[in-house]
Design an enzyme around this catalytic site. Sequence first.
Site, PDB file in Angstrom:
ATOM      1  N   LYS A 186      -7.874  -0.583  11.174  1.00 16.08           N
ATOM      2  CA  LYS A 186      -8.181  -0.745   9.754  1.00 16.08           C
ATOM      3  C   LYS A 186      -7.812  -2.179   9.397  1.00 16.08           C
ATOM      4  CE  LYS A 186      -7.549   1.605   5.393  1.00 16.08           C
ATOM      5  NZ  LYS A 186      -7.031   0.534   4.546  1.00 16.08           N
ATOM      6  N   LYS A 194      -1.604   4.580   8.202  1.00 16.07           N
ATOM      7  CA  LYS A 194      -1.105   3.241   7.862  1.00 16.07           C
ATOM      8  C   LYS A 194       0.116   2.938   8.714  1.00 16.07           C
ATOM      9  CE  LYS A 194      -3.474   2.024   4.043  1.00 16.07           C
ATOM     10  NZ  LYS A 194      -2.962   1.612   2.766  1.00 16.07           N
ATOM     11  N   ASP A 231      -7.296  -5.497   7.223  1.00 16.55           N
ATOM     12  CA  ASP A 231      -6.779  -5.755   5.899  1.00 16.55           C
ATOM     13  C   ASP A 231      -7.630  -6.825   5.220  1.00 16.55           C
ATOM     14  OD1 ASP A 231      -5.075  -5.425   3.877  1.00 16.55           O
ATOM     15  OD2 ASP A 231      -3.431  -6.590   4.740  1.00 16.55           O
ATOM     16  N   TYR A 250     -18.081  -1.333  10.363  1.00 16.58           N
ATOM     17  CA  TYR A 250     -17.532  -0.101  10.930  1.00 16.58           C
ATOM     18  C   TYR A 250     -18.333   1.154  10.588  1.00 16.58           C
ATOM     19  CZ  TYR A 250     -15.475  -0.180   6.260  1.00 16.58           C
ATOM     20  OH  TYR A 250     -15.288  -0.277   4.916  1.00 16.58           O
ATOM     21  N   ARG A 308     -17.456  -3.729  -3.104  1.00 13.58           N
ATOM     22  CA  ARG A 308     -17.176  -2.328  -3.385  1.00 13.58           C
ATOM     23  C   ARG A 308     -17.098  -2.030  -4.885  1.00 13.58           C
ATOM     24  NH1 ARG A 308     -12.246   0.847  -0.775  1.00 13.58           N
ATOM     25  NH2 ARG A 308     -11.948   2.445  -2.313  1.00 13.58           N
ATOM     26  N   LYS A 365     -11.949   8.782  12.844  1.00 14.84           N
ATOM     27  CA  LYS A 365     -13.188   9.407  12.365  1.00 14.84           C
ATOM     28  C   LYS A 365     -13.672  10.453  13.355  1.00 14.84           C
ATOM     29  CE  LYS A 365     -14.627   5.136  10.166  1.00 14.84           C
ATOM     30  NZ  LYS A 365     -15.429   3.923  10.254  1.00 14.84           N
ATOM     31  N   CYS A 424      22.348 -33.982  -3.021  1.00 13.56           N
ATOM     32  CA  CYS A 424      22.750 -35.321  -3.470  1.00 13.56           C
ATOM     33  C   CYS A 424      22.948 -35.381  -4.993  1.00 13.56           C
ATOM     34  CB  CYS A 424      21.725 -36.358  -3.020  1.00 13.56           C
ATOM     35  SG  CYS A 424      20.165 -36.227  -3.896  1.00 13.56           S
ATOM     36  N   CYS A 440      19.807 -31.678  -7.452  1.00 16.39           N
ATOM     37  CA  CYS A 440      19.647 -31.480  -6.014  1.00 16.39           C
ATOM     38  C   CYS A 440      20.957 -30.931  -5.435  1.00 16.39           C
ATOM     39  CB  CYS A 440      19.291 -32.807  -5.355  1.00 16.39           C
ATOM     40  SG  CYS A 440      19.219 -32.686  -3.565  1.00 16.39           S
ATOM     41  N   GLU A 459     -10.461   3.359  15.016  1.00 23.09           N
ATOM     42  CA  GLU A 459     -10.795   1.953  14.740  1.00 23.09           C
ATOM     43  C   GLU A 459      -9.625   1.308  14.018  1.00 23.09           C
ATOM     44  OE1 GLU A 459     -14.111   2.453  12.158  1.00 23.09           O
ATOM     45  OE2 GLU A 459     -15.357   3.350  13.706  1.00 23.09           O
ATOM     46  N   CYS A 470      18.942 -39.039  -0.010  1.00 26.85           N
ATOM     47  CA  CYS A 470      19.267 -37.604   0.026  1.00 26.85           C
ATOM     48  C   CYS A 470      19.279 -37.164   1.501  1.00 26.85           C
ATOM     49  CB  CYS A 470      18.216 -36.850  -0.784  1.00 26.85           C
ATOM     50  SG  CYS A 470      18.475 -35.079  -0.808  1.00 26.85           S
ATOM     51  N   LEU A 487     -10.277   6.326   1.766  1.00 28.06           N
ATOM     52  CA  LEU A 487      -9.862   7.294   2.785  1.00 28.06           C
ATOM     53  C   LEU A 487      -8.526   7.909   2.410  1.00 28.06           C
ATOM     54  CD1 LEU A 487     -10.595   5.088   5.911  1.00 28.06           C
ATOM     55  CD2 LEU A 487     -11.794   7.189   5.322  1.00 28.06           C
ATOM     56  N   GLU A 491       3.870   1.657  -1.270  1.00 31.48           N
ATOM     57  CA  GLU A 491       4.439   1.912  -2.604  1.00 31.48           C
ATOM     58  C   GLU A 491       3.370   2.466  -3.550  1.00 31.48           C
ATOM     59  OE1 GLU A 491       7.809  -1.555  -3.046  1.00 31.48           O
ATOM     60  OE2 GLU A 491       5.718  -2.152  -2.905  1.00 31.48           O
ATOM     61  N   PHE A 492       2.136   1.891  -3.434  1.00 33.86           N
ATOM     62  CA  PHE A 492       1.048   2.350  -4.292  1.00 33.86           C
ATOM     63  C   PHE A 492       0.746   3.821  -3.994  1.00 33.86           C
ATOM     64  CE2 PHE A 492      -3.363   3.238  -5.267  1.00 33.86           C
ATOM     65  CZ  PHE A 492      -3.495   2.707  -6.538  1.00 33.86           C
ATOM     66  N   ASP A 523       0.839  -1.205   0.000  1.00 30.39           N
ATOM     67  CA  ASP A 523       0.000   0.000   0.000  1.00 30.39           C
ATOM     68  C   ASP A 523       0.872   1.251   0.000  1.00 30.39           C
ATOM     69  OD1 ASP A 523      -2.057  -1.681   0.059  1.00 30.39           O
ATOM     70  OD2 ASP A 523      -2.731  -1.224   2.098  1.00 30.39           O
ATOM     71  N   CYS A 578      13.381 -33.335  -5.350  1.00 32.60           N
ATOM     72  CA  CYS A 578      14.471 -34.285  -5.503  1.00 32.60           C
ATOM     73  C   CYS A 578      13.858 -35.665  -5.254  1.00 32.60           C
ATOM     74  CB  CYS A 578      15.568 -34.001  -4.476  1.00 32.60           C
ATOM     75  SG  CYS A 578      16.710 -35.396  -4.352  1.00 32.60           S
TER      76      CYS A 578
HETATM   77  S1  IVH Z   1     -14.335   3.980   6.857  1.00 34.48           S
HETATM   78  C1  IVH Z   1     -16.317   6.931   4.181  1.00 34.48           C
HETATM   79  N1  IVH Z   1     -13.422   2.333   8.694  1.00 34.48           N
HETATM   80  O1  IVH Z   1     -10.374   0.887   4.276  1.00 34.48           O
HETATM   81  C2  IVH Z   1     -15.826   5.879   5.098  1.00 34.48           C
HETATM   82  N2  IVH Z   1     -12.833   1.925   6.423  1.00 34.48           N
HETATM   83  O2  IVH Z   1      -9.683   3.343   2.291  1.00 34.48           O
HETATM   84  C3  IVH Z   1     -14.816   5.040   4.464  1.00 34.48           C
HETATM   85  N3  IVH Z   1     -11.481  -0.087   6.104  1.00 34.48           N
HETATM   86  O3  IVH Z   1     -11.603  -0.448   1.706  1.00 34.48           O
HETATM   87  C4  IVH Z   1     -14.419   3.811   5.145  1.00 34.48           C
HETATM   88  N4  IVH Z   1     -11.373  -0.707   8.205  1.00 34.48           N
HETATM   89  O4  IVH Z   1     -13.186  -1.030   3.609  1.00 34.48           O
HETATM   90  C5  IVH Z   1     -13.451   2.635   7.377  1.00 34.48           C
HETATM   91  N5  IVH Z   1     -12.724   0.929  10.400  1.00 34.48           N
HETATM   92  C6  IVH Z   1     -12.756   1.235   9.106  1.00 34.48           C
HETATM   93  C7  IVH Z   1     -12.100   0.447   8.145  1.00 34.48           C
HETATM   94  C8  IVH Z   1     -12.158   0.831   6.804  1.00 34.48           C
HETATM   95  C9  IVH Z   1     -11.010  -1.003   6.975  1.00 34.48           C
HETATM   96  C10 IVH Z   1     -11.245  -0.130   4.649  1.00 34.48           C
HETATM   97  C11 IVH Z   1     -12.463   0.133   3.832  1.00 34.48           C
HETATM   98  C12 IVH Z   1     -11.898   0.635   2.535  1.00 34.48           C
HETATM   99  C13 IVH Z   1     -10.620   1.267   2.958  1.00 34.48           C
HETATM  100  C14 IVH Z   1     -10.765   2.781   2.928  1.00 34.48           C
END
Ligand code: IVH
Length: 697
Positions: free
Chosen positions: A147, A343, A149, A256, A168, A319, A440, A437, A145, A461, A115, A67-68, A65, A455
């Site tokens: 996040k 992150k 994965d 969430y 999504r 939030k 051996c 191998c 909260e 072996c 986000l 790097e992206f 994430d 092998c």
């Molecule tokens: S809030 C407008 N809460 O993170 C509200 N997202 O970049 C937007 N994600 O793929 C999302 N845990 O599915 C929210 N506690 C959390 C989250 C969460 C994981 C994921 C969400 C989305 C990405 C948002």
Amino acid sequence: MNSPLNVNKNIENYLQFLQNTSQIIVVSEHFMNDEVATLRLGQLTKELKHHNYLYYVLAEPVLSDFEFDALLKELAYLEELYPHLAAPDSPTRMVGGATIDGFQTVKHQRPMLSLGNTYNAEELREFDERTKKSTGLEQIEYVCELKIDGLAISLFYTHGKLTQAVTRGDGIQGDVVTENVKTIRNLPHTLSGNFPDSIELRGEIFMHRKGFEKLNELRLANGEAPYANPRNVASGSLKIKDSSEVSKRPLDVFLYQLYEDQNTFSTHWDSLVSARSWGLPIAQTSEICVGIESVLNYLQTWDTKRHELTFDTDGVVIKVNNKALQEELGFTAKTPRWAISYKFQTETASTTLLGITYQVGRTGAITPVAELQPVQLLGTTVKRASLHNANEMLRLDVRVGDTVFVEKGGEIIPKIVGVDFSARQANSLPQDYIEHCPECHTTLIRKDGEAQHYCPNEALCPPQVVGKLEHFIGRKAMDIQSVGAEMCELLYQQKLVNSCADFFDLKLEQLLALDRVGEKSAQNVLAGIQESKKQPFERVLFAIGIRYVGETVAKKLAQAFVTIENLMSASIEELIAVDEIGQKIAETVYAHFQDENHVNEIHRLMSAGLQFTAQIKAKNSEKLAGYTFVISGVFANHGRDELKELIEANGGKVGSGVTSKTSFLLAGDGIGPSKLEKAVSLGIRILSEDEFLTLIA
Ligand code: IVH
């Protein structure tokens, strides 16, 4: 229009960014002209679109994430500098992804946004400052909260019933995957308590690491390549068309976000507390944090504590708690202004690939290992990383001498995530995979469709022989704790033990003749070996180390065939007829017993007195004798394994697929439609859990 002063500031920001992300830059007097900028914008757009596709559609991302986001940020900076060159469909304006063929696609009632990301305290403080400024408040109350994965899902409950689940997709429209989502064990299909008539919930579907490991064990046992990580499996699982297949995946969900039309809740926190009271899975790890310092404390705590969790989390979502403030703050084109994600840094480091070595496992499987210039990652020195197999080496195109990126995230074992091609030496050559191998020198084999090289010299072996001995004495096998790995190695080197059966011929004098082995420990070793003869058949079967026969498969085989003689004389068809035994395992087990050396070894173990007959569990009754059941779906009070035990304890049999021989289909929630249809067309009686329990009562 950008004022000259602004442009300078933007260029400064851009340069700073490039420097922070260690990118090589060439600064000309006029920075970049339009032509160069167009080129770079084009490159970045193409790359980001490709990675979006890999991540969202194929669920096989190759970038972290971090790097992206670095690529996305660079694009955003450039677009700010050259607004006239920004494309209308730029990835900075899109959420990413596309929908999956074969599922009904619907438009989201509210777009599923992503986000904004932050990676350090400073960026978070800036977010807090912006929020305070926009709202005119001195301190903001946040909800933090974890996040998770996994993959985002939108759920609708109408009159308390789960009516629709949508992925999504591209954020605007997604795929209807209700049946698949209904197989998720911790998600209620019906709400309890005082809930609004119509609600939408957003959440994240994921897989606990344990479940993931178990799934991979099964795959390995079936000769299939293991999955890369829990997130991809969770994501891939929802795309399976047969929901009974999905129900085999141990998926979970945390919700969430709640939307309802009556605006009942003045805070986000209250909405979560209520949702929990209706029976919905809301993470217990969320907290109210008043002020940014409290948020930073939460981050710090979880950056360490996250490693104790049973699932992967890649950060924290922060939030604004008050709903009225959320509304006031509103949204940008792509993200809410009232929330941001932080992150956790997956630690990535770059280092030099010094060489590639090859390890030989007990089954002869060859694993290429990257030997690295030692580098610090998450507080440990990393010197080696697995390269998995020849395909992975090819995919990464790693070459000795390359600068490689090593990453350590939630996982314990570091992995090579990429190569810095810009630093590649001009004379470097593609890496050929070994043909012999390393231990051996036997020519390696690779079966069609398999990723791993093997092998075949299993009897001679050295690492295979020692590996088999170590496996044999292991806790889950014969459990001979008095021997241990070092002693195995020593006994092999001294030519006292070359195969598992040799353990049982060991003499006290032979052990006493070994270096540093006294009377007491020698006695101990022999006593442990003697004691192991009591291990039940299923353990012995696991211990002898037939390829693909893990603990579970060994249990199934022992139960189905009862004696080693029955098992050794079973045909491939008879083996396949056993629940959970597929073609591959059946062929391998069959082939194992065709080998004279294996048969001799078993005869020696039998003469030594090991258990080769299963203890049959006492039956409760014979009520179900002569009946075959197929179990499918999720049940309110029993796991599928428990139901299976109940059937067998009452004299019945359990099959895997519905055929004309099936007597009953025991159907739970989320049962596969194909099984149901087949049962109906064959006139097979369909039982609910309650009806079944009445039957055996
Ligand atoms: S809030 C407008 N809460 O993170 C509200 N997202 O970049 C937007 N994600 O793929 C999302 N845990 O599915 C929210 N506690 C959390 C989250 C969460 C994981 C994921 C969400 C989305 C990405 C948002």
